[in-house]
Design an enzyme around this catalytic site. Sequence first.
Site: not given
Ligand code: BGC
Length: 649
Positions: A232
């Site tokens: 993530d």
């Molecule tokens: C989120 C993810 C997301 C990523 C990219 C993160 O803060 O937890 O689910 O895909 O950002 O935007």
Amino acid sequence: VGSSAPIPQRVSQLLAAMSTAQKVSVLTGAGGSSYVGFIPAVGALCMPALNLEDGPAGVGDGMGNVTQLPAPVDVAATWDTAAEKLYGQVIGAEQAAKGTTVDLGPTINIVRDPRWGRAFESIGEDPYLNGTLGAADIQGVQSSGVMAQVKHFAVYNQETNRNTPSDNAVVSTRAEQEIYLPAFQAAVQQGAASSVMCSYSTVNGTYACQNPYLLSTVLRQQFGFGGFVTSDWGATHSTAASANAGLNMDMPGNDGYYGSALTSAVSSGAVPTATLNSLVTPVLTEMFAFGLFDEPPAGSPAEPATSSGHVADALQLAEEGTVLLRDNGGVLPLASADKSVAVIGADASSSPLTAGGGSAGVNSSGTVTPLQGITAAAPSGVTVSYNDGSSDSSAAALAASSSVAVVFAGNSESEGSDLSTIDLSSAENSLISAVAAANPHTIVVLNTGSAVTMPWLSSVAGVLEAWYPGQQDGTAIAALLFGTADPSGHLTVTFPQSLSQVPASTAAQWPGTGGTVQYSEGIDVGYRWYDAQGLTPLFPFGYGLSYTTFSFSNLKVSALPKGGAATVTATVTNTGSRAGADVAQLYVTDPAAAGEPPRQLAGFARVNLAPGASQTVSFPLTQRNLSYWNTGSNAWATATGSYGIEVGD
Ligand code: BGC
């Protein structure tokens, strides 16, 4: 390029031609692109770029000319694998138009608590349901040629303190294996997800993106996953520990842990070359499998992705996922005698709650508000009036002079923070009570991402949970109110009477104290908890009414051959006078020796029935459906004794 050799051969040929720096670049996100995640092309190797883009509800990250579909929880409430697959197909098609190669979704984490700020973008509280629907969504996305990245692995159930050491989930292996991990098994095995996003969570003392138990023991060995794992955004916290645990790709890549730090770790031997190769292999494998070398993606961010077909799909999904929770005295659908409809609340007009926020937020290409939808759908001779609900007495006055009042209320959820309460605002609760006191034919339409309390429930005639319905909001709710569509959604989360009933009701459990979050409710998550404790919720998991009625009969269970499946059959009959859909649900009760909660979902089937018609539903039941995680042997086991099988809605 252009070779028709088997993929493993193409991968090893390419790997043999790559320098360490080129290998590391395939594992490290880079800036300079309009996508939220980007792996640059390697021209010398004819290797195309990877474009990663959110997310679980459609094309996110502020891109325009896209369809704002209903929220994932709304589609989940259909309990319809075909609907979920359609959702994935539309998401995948819009991502392809934008040039995305990896869609960052679906979110399949268990909704452990209705306060979770991302409950709207997940599926629900049951591992079987999350896995089955998540797999269908992934199949849909990937059928359009775009990779799906299922998230967030694992035990990611709250926003408070996320991605900090204070978010250490203390959770038993049994709860992981029975509750928090099985949906991911379905996602990678049934869904064949190309990739998995590891989470912001710390699980039993180790960050998820460097957690050998999660990434290696469970994901690779137990589930046989052959795709790649992406962190993530900002969830990587080390170089060698992450690489050696099996983190393939670091995103967004500006944290200093992969890139040149990984190159140094390889040259010092802290990360063996064999490990580096084993990290690159799944990325190349998926790129070959999705044909990226043969035909680079054609779309681009400027390209329009929405279409009238996708908008029609958004409408169908919003109608199908709406849950009828109360219909006292048959107030719904609205009757020909309802000559004047009062539409009340800001949520009906000036600020419709059509989507959640954060990376699952999606722009609308044209929202139909509830007021617009109801006005357009009202039969001739029916007047529609509006009051914004800012004054209880003026709203009540309009309600009193109308045949029926429809009050819109809700709360907004967004990634990044949790809700502190599951109550609507006191202003909204008082508005609903005032309107209900003025007109007994009051219907409440809720736009929420998860469970809410309803202190006014006994004084209103009807309640519809419409979730965040996307840009076709008003058209969908009007079709349900006027009865051109039959409500057929069912809850995927329990609605408690109050926060005191939820499984994680102490501060130590939610949101945690002193740096730890105690998952001390163990496997008693969601309805399992309510059943185990003998608690009566406001509305149970699986609940949902229709404008028609159904009966169940003829339950039969065949023998379970060793290594095979028993077949459970039952008859569902539409006993009412109009067509409708029901969701037959199969629950298993284990013998007491297994130590399991009273009932667990092991199958479901949605049936569309004409009035008077019957259909036989059939479910396979394997030994795994009758198993529990034995902590002593650290393996699945089956208790000896009597099993209960129930089918109903
Ligand atoms: C989120 C993810 C997301 C990523 C990219 C993160 O803060 O937890 O689910 O895909 O950002 O935007």
